[in-house]
Enzyme design. Sequence first.
Site, mmCIF file in Angstrom:
data_model
loop_
_atom_site.group_PDB
_atom_site.id
_atom_site.type_symbol
_atom_site.label_atom_id
_atom_site.label_comp_id
_atom_site.label_asym_id
_atom_site.label_seq_id
_atom_site.Cartn_x
_atom_site.Cartn_y
_atom_site.Cartn_z
ATOM 1 N N GLY A 11 -58.334 30.805 1.991
ATOM 2 C CA GLY A 11 -57.407 30.428 3.054
ATOM 3 C C GLY A 11 -56.180 31.303 3.202
ATOM 4 N N SER A 12 -56.263 32.567 2.811
ATOM 5 C CA SER A 12 -55.083 33.429 2.950
ATOM 6 C C SER A 12 -54.735 33.673 4.415
ATOM 7 C CB SER A 12 -55.254 34.742 2.187
ATOM 8 O OG SER A 12 -56.277 35.533 2.743
ATOM 9 N N ASN A 13 -55.734 33.826 5.275
ATOM 10 C CA ASN A 13 -55.442 33.981 6.707
ATOM 11 C C ASN A 13 -54.868 32.688 7.282
ATOM 12 O OD1 ASN A 13 -55.987 36.633 7.870
ATOM 13 N ND2 ASN A 13 -58.061 36.329 7.101
ATOM 14 N N ASN A 106 -62.367 34.743 16.187
ATOM 15 C CA ASN A 106 -62.786 35.027 14.815
ATOM 16 C C ASN A 106 -62.121 36.304 14.321
ATOM 17 O OD1 ASN A 106 -64.375 34.681 12.423
ATOM 18 N ND2 ASN A 106 -65.744 36.283 13.144
ATOM 19 N N HIS A 108 -62.789 39.396 11.471
ATOM 20 C CA HIS A 108 -63.880 39.954 10.662
ATOM 21 C C HIS A 108 -63.399 41.228 9.977
ATOM 22 C CE1 HIS A 108 -68.015 40.562 9.432
ATOM 23 N NE2 HIS A 108 -67.853 41.834 9.732
#
Length: 193
Positions: A11-13, A106, A108
């Site tokens: 969950g760093s983003n 998203n 990526h």
Amino acid sequence: MRVAVFASGSGSNFEAIAKSDELRNLGLEIELLVCDQPQAHVLKRAEKYHIPVFVNRLADYPDRNDYEQAIVDKLKTLKIEYVLLAGYMKVVTKTLLGAYPNRIINIHPSLLPKFSGLEAIERAFAAGDEVTGVTIHYIDEGVDTGPVIKQCKVVRLRNDTEANLEARIHQTEHQMYRQVILDLLNKNNEVAK
């Protein structure tokens, strides 16, 4: 702008978005974290920021359609406008796509279309690519094939380990995602005027 963030791992983003005062001040409201892994570290991060969590496992449903419909029902109840995928390790299908056309974003860790799918950083490193990067895109029914919003290059340094490269890619992701959301908020605020 009411959003739900979907994540499956550390969950760093998610945290980079959740802790941004600038995004909050411009109207970003993270109404929900959707997570498919009951033991994921991202759940602790959501608790830290007092963000409600919906843990939803595919194994608890007869099929993917029912799994995604449960998510859609939850999002509709909360009047979610956009879905932000931040390390969500499930392919989104037509049930969710149909409910949020051109509203699911998203991130990526590669310069798509190269190294789509899983383990993109590992595959780029193993291939010896001198330049890799990050792509933020709207999703469609393919895997990492939707329209690109933004791409940034990350150069592989001569003495890079895979871990060093991965750390720089994640740092780039955090900055990029924040900027893309900022642009979206500014655009939505202009439309609302």
